[in-house]
Structures are given as C-alpha cells and as structure tokens.
Design a protein around this motif. Structure first.
Motif, PDB file in Angstrom:
ATOM      1  N   SER A   1       0.826  -1.207   0.000  1.00 36.34           N
ATOM      2  CA  SER A   1       0.000   0.000   0.000  1.00 36.34           C
ATOM      3  C   SER A   1       0.859   1.256   0.000  1.00 36.34           C
ATOM      4  O   SER A   1       0.620   2.196  -0.758  1.00 36.34           O
ATOM      5  CB  SER A   1      -0.929  -0.002   1.222  1.00 36.34           C
ATOM      6  OG  SER A   1      -1.666   1.195   1.286  1.00 36.34           O
TER       7      SER A   1
ATOM      8  N   ARG B   1       1.114   4.099  -2.954  1.00 35.89           N
ATOM      9  CA  ARG B   1       0.802   5.511  -2.694  1.00 35.89           C
ATOM     10  C   ARG B   1       2.008   6.398  -2.994  1.00 35.89           C
ATOM     11  O   ARG B   1       1.870   7.487  -3.550  1.00 35.89           O
ATOM     12  CB  ARG B   1       0.360   5.689  -1.247  1.00 35.89           C
ATOM     13  CG  ARG B   1      -1.051   5.178  -0.987  1.00 35.89           C
ATOM     14  CD  ARG B   1      -1.528   5.491   0.416  1.00 35.89           C
ATOM     15  NE  ARG B   1      -0.880   4.648   1.407  1.00 35.89           N
ATOM     16  CZ  ARG B   1      -0.232   5.097   2.471  1.00 35.89           C
ATOM     17  NH1 ARG B   1      -0.108   6.392   2.680  1.00 35.89           N
ATOM     18  NH2 ARG B   1       0.311   4.258   3.319  1.00 35.89           N
TER      19      ARG B   1
ATOM     20  N   LEU C   1      -7.829   5.796  -4.775  1.00 33.85           N
ATOM     21  CA  LEU C   1      -6.750   6.767  -4.609  1.00 33.85           C
ATOM     22  C   LEU C   1      -6.541   7.579  -5.885  1.00 33.85           C
ATOM     23  O   LEU C   1      -6.335   8.801  -5.838  1.00 33.85           O
ATOM     24  CB  LEU C   1      -5.457   6.038  -4.240  1.00 33.85           C
ATOM     25  CG  LEU C   1      -4.210   6.894  -4.009  1.00 33.85           C
ATOM     26  CD1 LEU C   1      -4.396   7.770  -2.785  1.00 33.85           C
ATOM     27  CD2 LEU C   1      -2.988   6.011  -3.850  1.00 33.85           C
TER      28      LEU C   1
END
Length: 528
Positions: free
Chosen positions: A124, A128, A164
């Motif tokens: 993750s 990101r 996202l």
C-alpha cells in the motif's frame, strides 16, 4: 390507455450499443456462480461421455507410432465414465485430483509471501508513494503503470489504488472518473502484464501444463514462460492507457462539477506517506536489493548452485522453484517494512498475516476442487483430444493455421471473458480444448497461453461479471451520484478496444515478426 400509449410512444429508444451492453449484462446474469458452473460441467461431461461411448466416437490419433499413450489401433476413443469402471475411477481419485491440481499449491505458497508484504503495509505504501510522487505531466502514466504492477496482489489494486487515483485526479482539478478509469484500466485491463512473475503466472501455467499433457504427457510449463512478453507488455499497456485517458476518456467526460458528487468531497484525503512509512520503504528497498543479490549469486555465475547440471539457466532448479522465490521476494522486504513501521513486531504478526491471506482464499480453494474434477474428467474421457484433433483438422481444411489464427483466438477469449469473469475459471474450461488443438496445428503451449492472457485481460474492464465491478461502480457513484453501469462500461470501452487491438499487434510482431520467445526457454512452435 391512451395516456400509457402516449408515454410509451414518447419514450426514447435505446441506442444499439446500449442495448448490446444490456444484452451482455442480462446474459451474464443468467450464468450461475463459477463453482456451480464447474459442478454442472462435471455432470455434463459424465452424461456426454456415456453417450459418446455408447456410439463409439473416435478419431485418428495424429501422434506417431510408438508414442506414449497411443492406442494399438491408432485411434483416440471417447471413454465413458457412466459405468462401473468410471465410478471407481471417480471415487478413488477425487482427493488426488484436488491436491494434485497444479495451480493449487503454487498459488497458495506465493500468496503466503505476498500476504506478509500486503498486511505489513508495504504494498500500500509503495503504491501511494509511486502515484502521489509522480509529476503532473507523468501522473496519468504512473497511475496506469502502478495499476498494472499492483496485480501481484490484485485486491490491493482494486481496494487501494483505484479510489486513490480518483482522489488524486480530483485534487489536481481533473475529472475524478478519468483517474478511476486509468487505474481500473491498469489493474484489470492490464491484469496479465507485470514486471515481476506474480501469482497469476503459476495459476495459469499449471492449467496449461495439464492441458498440454493430453498431447504430450511429458510436457512441462513453468510459471516464467510468459515473462519476457508480459514485461514489455507492462510498458505498452501503461503508455496506451495514458494515451486513451488523456485523448479520449477525459475529453469526453468534460469538466468536473463537485455538485455531481453523492457526498461532500472537501475532505478528500490521499493519505500521504508519513516519515516512518518513508523510512520503512527505504529499508524494504535495501532488503529487496539484498534478496536480489542473493538470488543472482545462485544463478548468474557459470557454476551457480541453482543452474542445471549442464550449467544452463533453461531447465534449472532456479526456474523450477520460481514460486519459492516469489515467496521470499515479498516476505523478507514485507517483514523488514513491518518491523520499521511497527505493523509487524513479532513472529505472531507474520503468522497472522499469512493466516488472514489463507482465510481469504476459501472461495478459490472451493473453486479449485470442482475445477480439478472437471479437468480430470475431461482428460479421462479423451474429449479434449477428440475435440482438439477435430478442431485442428477443421482449421487445416480451411487454411487457418498461420499466425492470423491467434487474432481469432484472442477475440474469442475476450468474448468468453464477458460471461466468465475469472481468469482461472475460464482457462480451466477452455485450455483442455484449445491448447491441444493449437498444439496439433503446430504452436507451443507457452505461446497459446500468452495469447489467451491478452483476450482475458482486455475485456475485464467492460464485463459486469468481473468480481470487483460492483466495487468500482460504488467508488464511481461517489463522484457521480446518477452514474449507471452503462456509463461505466462506455467509459472503459475505449481502453478495451485499444488494448485488444494494440496488444494483439504487439504479440504478432513480438512472436512472428521478430521471432522472440514469450519467456525464458519458451518455444514458439510445437514439434511432436
């Protein structure tokens, strides 16, 4: 009565394409769950074998005399399972079919390592950091690229990256659905492509190997056999996806108005990396370098301990143990990251991560049980060989045996994918037919599998049968409250068309123009 007629008369007729999409959705919804589907297939095979056995259906065996498994009369007969011998074969091999199903163990072992990297937060954080660290000029390419490489742990791409990307585009003043579409195109449309060998590779290669052994019992298909082509495909899909987003999808969507959202977006947060996460990523990066150096030491030197007895990489223990290295490559950096950020303090945390991953694989394990029985039944009855020989004879009679055959094969796989959204479920059904058939025409299983992966991936983004389609729709309605399934499919269709056409052409050029192998040691043509 007249009022109702007036209303019906005034109702606009749906465009042809919309009606086509409605038809696809309707037909897809008629299909039962994939597990139920395999149970039905098993029953159908039993009945069909009984009928074919009664009428003594057979075809001429194309293999040379003396070949292993060739009958004395030179014919391939359909074997009935609807008799005492068939019943004994089924009940005595039920467990063996399941535990011996090639993709089962390889996928579970690979997932154990990926689970550590996922539950520690490494995957993750890396995702990101990649997306939010991109320049505005490169952000679209980076989103699609991150989506492609996220399929190593597919759930993470759907659950983390797609929402996202929508937030990221919104924060940059761009249409959030364009960001969602770009990420969805990478995660699902480019599902088979990757820089690394992931869990999908052993999954498909195991099914391919089983199908290939219907023609050649000694044939072996490793997880790495499509790696070269899928590596270069990663960049092709990323570039194509970025182009489609910026030149087709985003202009069509137009300027975004926050009033279209179903909720307040003023607090849209992209979850920027903290200092401790950045430190964790640096340490995990060092761990990746250390693991890579160790693996290189075993294979790069001429006397490397994991080279073959002949001193070659082809057929070496290194390639045969690639699943073990997937486990190590994700587990060690994942644990290092978790140790630094505090998400993994003891061995119990590591065990919990692997346990959670295995518990989430329950549906897959049940699916494998029924898929394994179907594949075994298909093999025992000789249906695969009979259909393959008949199909190969037909292709030769119409002259469709050259490279153009693969364009038709890719399109057919893409169409079937609209109805059966699972890559493994679809390949378990189609591989026993098409792998032997195309082998008899002269093509190697590795190339056939690579072509299948193109067709399977490119229509993932336009089929409601894809398991995460509902999740994507839910995220999309956050930004457009009145958005329907037709709008989402229409938004993704340009990606699907461009991916299928462009990726098929890349496959043709790579394999048949340049004559390059699709993976390490992978042959293009099959010679009995």
């Amino acid at each position: 009565m007249s009022s109702s007629a007036s209303i019906n008369k005034q109702s606009p007729k749906k465009p042809l394409f919309t009606r086509f999409l409605d038809g696809v959705e309707y037909l897809g919804n008629l299909l039962p769950h994939p597990i139920t589907l395999f149970a039905i297939f098993c029953l159908a095979i039993l009945i069909a074998s009984g009928i074919a056995g009664f009428f003594e259906v057979a075809v001429a065996d194309p293999r040379p005399e003396g070949a292993k498994g060739r009958a004395a009369d030179g014919m391939i007969h359909v074997v009935s399972l609807l008799n005492a011998d068939g019943l004994q074969l089924i009940v005595t091999n039920l467990v063996k079919n399941f535990v011996g199903f090639a993709p089962l163990g390889t996928v579970l072992v690979a997932m154990l390592g990926v689970a550590i990297a996922e539950h520690s937060g490494l995957l993750s954080a890396a995702m990101r950091g990649m997306v939010m660290g991109a320049s505005k000029r490169m952000v679209t390419f980076t989103v699609v690229f991150a989506g492609i490489i996220s399929n190593t742990a597919s759930e993470l791409g759907y659950v983390v990256l797609i929402p996202l990307a929508a937030m990221l585009f919104h924060s940059l003043g761009r249409h959030p659905l364009a960001g969602l579409a770009a990420a969805f195109a990478g995660v699902s449309g480019g599902y088979s492509a990757n820089l690394l060998i992931g869990t999908v590779d052993p999954l498909l290669s195991g099914i391919t190997e089983t199908a290939a052994q219907m023609i050649d019992p000694s044939y072996s298909v490793g997880p790495e056999v499509n790696w070269y082509f899928m590596f270069i495909s990663t960049f092709f899909i990323a570039i194509t996806g970025a182009f489609v987003t910026e030149k087709i999808v985003e202009p069509k969507l137009g300027k975004y108005n926050d009033e279209e959202a179903s909720e307040d977006l003023s607090h849209d947060s992209m979850g920027k990396l903290t200092d401790i996460e950045k430190k964790g990523l640096k340490m995990a990066g060092l761990a990746v370098i250390a693991v890579s150096a160790l693996l290189a030491w075993t294979i790069v030197p001429a006397d490397g301990v994991l080279r073959s007895d002949a001193g070659t990489v082809a057929g070496s223990p290194f390639l045969k143990s690639i699943v073990a290295f997937i486990f190590v490559f994700f587990a060690i950096p994942g644990f290092v990251y978790g140790k630094v950020v505090g998400s993994m303090k003891t061995d119990r945390d590591v065990i919990d991560a692997m346990s959670k991953s295995m518990s989430s694989m329950g549906m897959y394990i049940v699916l494998v049980f029924f898929a394994a029985q179907f594949v075994a039944f298909f093999k025992w009855t000789n249906f695969g060989q009979v259909v393959a020989v008949t199909g190969a004879d037909f292709l030769q009679s119409i002259g469709l045996t050259g490279p153009m055959l693969f364009f038709a094969f890719i399109i057919m796989c893409g169409f079937i994918n609209l109805m059966i959204g699972s890559a493994s479920a679809q390949w378990a059904v189609t591989a026993p037919i098409f792998v032997p058939m195309l082998m008899l025409v002269g093509y190697a299983p590795e190339v056939i599998q690579a072509a299948y992966r193109i067709g399977d991936s490119t229509t993932n983004i336009i089929t409601p049968m894809m398991s995460y389609f509902g999740l994507i729709l839910a995220v999309a309605t956050r930004y457009m409250k009145n958005l329907g399934i037709g709008t989402l499919i229409a938004t993704m269709l340009p990606y699907s068309i461009c991916f299928m056409v462009g990726w098929s052409i890349l496959f043709y050029i790579w394999v048949f123009v340049f004559g390059l192998p699709v993976g390490p040691g992978a042959a293009t043509y099959y010679t009995p």
